[in-house]
Design an enzyme around this catalytic site. Structure first.
Site, PDB file in Angstrom:
ATOM      1  N   ARG A 138      22.847  18.877  -2.239  1.00 13.30           N
ATOM      2  CA  ARG A 138      22.605  17.457  -2.005  1.00 13.30           C
ATOM      3  C   ARG A 138      23.063  16.675  -3.229  1.00 13.30           C
ATOM      4  O   ARG A 138      22.615  16.926  -4.336  1.00 13.30           O
ATOM      5  CB  ARG A 138      21.102  17.194  -1.744  1.00 13.30           C
ATOM      6  CG  ARG A 138      20.535  17.979  -0.561  1.00 13.30           C
ATOM      7  CD  ARG A 138      21.079  17.477   0.763  1.00 13.30           C
ATOM      8  NE  ARG A 138      20.559  16.168   1.121  1.00 13.30           N
ATOM      9  CZ  ARG A 138      19.498  15.982   1.901  1.00 13.30           C
ATOM     10  NH1 ARG A 138      18.838  17.010   2.386  1.00 13.30           N
ATOM     11  NH2 ARG A 138      19.099  14.770   2.198  1.00 13.30           N
ATOM     12  N   ARG A 194       1.715 -10.565   5.964  1.00 14.59           N
ATOM     13  CA  ARG A 194       3.165 -10.499   6.185  1.00 14.59           C
ATOM     14  C   ARG A 194       3.536  -9.820   7.498  1.00 14.59           C
ATOM     15  O   ARG A 194       4.702  -9.788   7.869  1.00 14.59           O
ATOM     16  CB  ARG A 194       3.829  -9.812   4.993  1.00 14.59           C
ATOM     17  CG  ARG A 194       3.632 -10.639   3.717  1.00 14.59           C
ATOM     18  CD  ARG A 194       4.342 -10.064   2.534  1.00 14.59           C
ATOM     19  NE  ARG A 194       5.795 -10.061   2.717  1.00 14.59           N
ATOM     20  CZ  ARG A 194       6.640  -9.566   1.835  1.00 14.59           C
ATOM     21  NH1 ARG A 194       6.195  -9.020   0.728  1.00 14.59           N
ATOM     22  NH2 ARG A 194       7.936  -9.595   2.075  1.00 14.59           N
ATOM     23  N   HIS A 252      -5.288 -14.454   8.719  1.00 12.08           N
ATOM     24  CA  HIS A 252      -4.400 -13.296   8.894  1.00 12.08           C
ATOM     25  C   HIS A 252      -5.116 -12.068   9.443  1.00 12.08           C
ATOM     26  O   HIS A 252      -4.604 -10.964   9.367  1.00 12.08           O
ATOM     27  CB  HIS A 252      -3.716 -12.963   7.575  1.00 12.08           C
ATOM     28  CG  HIS A 252      -2.936 -14.116   7.020  1.00 12.08           C
ATOM     29  ND1 HIS A 252      -1.794 -14.587   7.638  1.00 12.08           N
ATOM     30  CD2 HIS A 252      -3.139 -14.894   5.935  1.00 12.08           C
ATOM     31  CE1 HIS A 252      -1.328 -15.619   6.930  1.00 12.08           C
ATOM     32  NE2 HIS A 252      -2.117 -15.828   5.907  1.00 12.08           N
ATOM     33  N   PRO A 267       0.835  -1.207   0.000  1.00  8.09           N
ATOM     34  CA  PRO A 267       0.000   0.000   0.000  1.00  8.09           C
ATOM     35  C   PRO A 267       0.874   1.263   0.000  1.00  8.09           C
ATOM     36  O   PRO A 267       1.753   1.418   0.834  1.00  8.09           O
ATOM     37  CB  PRO A 267      -0.790  -0.094   1.307  1.00  8.09           C
ATOM     38  CG  PRO A 267      -0.481  -1.406   1.914  1.00  8.09           C
ATOM     39  CD  PRO A 267       0.712  -1.975   1.232  1.00  8.09           C
ATOM     40  N   GLU A 268       0.622   2.118  -0.955  1.00  7.44           N
ATOM     41  CA  GLU A 268       1.311   3.404  -1.036  1.00  7.44           C
ATOM     42  C   GLU A 268       0.348   4.483  -0.554  1.00  7.44           C
ATOM     43  O   GLU A 268      -0.796   4.189  -0.220  1.00  7.44           O
ATOM     44  CB  GLU A 268       1.712   3.669  -2.498  1.00  7.44           C
ATOM     45  CG  GLU A 268       2.710   2.667  -3.059  1.00  7.44           C
ATOM     46  CD  GLU A 268       4.152   3.041  -2.709  1.00  7.44           C
ATOM     47  OE1 GLU A 268       4.365   4.144  -2.179  1.00  7.44           O
ATOM     48  OE2 GLU A 268       5.045   2.226  -2.960  1.00  7.44           O
TER      49      GLU A 268
END
Ligand SMILES: [Zn+2]
Length: 270
Positions: free
Chosen positions: A151, A110, A91, A2-3
């Protein structure tokens, strides 16, 4: 995994179903998630009403008067709101059961997800140092330009740094860089102000498009099967090594950048 758009879609899916609901009890079937589910949760949450369901980066924040639940979906987590009497699957690790007989159920095969409890979300170690939300006014060209000076990091990695901008994952960073015409390995310090402005725009547009795509899955949050809030976005470069660039038909290139893959068009991105 999931983003940010999936997490925002989860927020929009569950918020109308649990906001204002009072917690009857908490069922923790397996506390061994990324961090152990704190025992205070089952002690302090019952009797509390869910006041708001917010999101910060990829964290969901369920606020009550006594404290705030901090949730993360990890690699494989999903949420749904179902009848508490529905038998849990293998789960389904945590249920937050409400007075109305429904429950917010976390499934996470997971177990990289998290369910934490804090009285001070603003200063919580996971949240305190996060950069601005991509959709906020604080995330703008001048900010990105200033933060990127001197950077030498690859701009893709710079964008993945949650202290620079909150919650932009690898897929969306690659897609936004393609849309802005900037190569993933370019040093962040070499971005021009104009490129920063473009990146702010394309990051927002890429995330917005995904959130809109997720809107079609909102009803799934009340289904007990399937994976609510996971959706396939049409991707221009990510995972498309060797495919024709949708803009110029040059073959998309793949690059191992740090630990994670980067994809770009050698013709369209400089
Ligand atoms: Zn191209």
């Amino acid at each position: 995994m999931p983003e940010l758009p999936e997490v925002e879609t989860a927020r929009r899916g569950i918020a109308p179903l649990i906001t204002g609901q009072r917690v009857a009890r908490v069922v923790v079937r397996n506390p061994r998630l990324r961090w152990r589910v704190p025992t205070q949760l089952a002690r302090e949450l019952p009797g509390q009403k869910i006041n708001t369901v917010d999101r910060r980066a990829k964290y969901l924040l369920l606020a009550t008067d006594a404290g705030t639940i901090v949730m993360h979906l990890g690699m494989s987590g999903s949420l749904r709101v179902v009848d508490a009497s529905l038998p849990p699957q293998k789960h389904d690790h945590v249920d937050i059961v409400f007075d109305n007989g429904r429950c917010l159920r976390l499934r996470d095969p997971r177990r990289f997800g998290a369910v934490l409890w804090t009285s001070d979300p603003e200063h919580h170690p996971l949240l305190a140092n996060l950069g601005p939300e991509p959709s906020s006014d604080d995330f703008n060209a001048a900010y990105l330009f200033e933060r990127s000076r001197n950077r030498r990091r690859a701009v893709r990695d710079f964008l993945l740094d949650g202290q620079i901008v909150a919650g932009v994952g690898n897929i969306y960073a690659n897609e936004a860089l393609f849309a802005a015409g900037v190569r993933p390995a370019r040093h962040a310090g070499r971005l021009t102000l104009k490129q920063c402005a473009k990146l702010v725009k394309t990051i927002r547009a890429t995330l917005d498009r995904a959130i809109k795509a997720g809107g079609t899955t909102l009803r799934d949050f009340q289904n007990h099967d399937g994976l609510p809030g996971y959706f396939q976005l049409k991707l221009n470069v990510y995972g498309r090594k060797g495919d024709a660039c949708p803009r110029c038909t040059t073959k998309i290139k793949h690059l191992n950048l740090g630990q994670r893959s980067a994809f770009f068009c050698p013709e369209c991105q400089l």
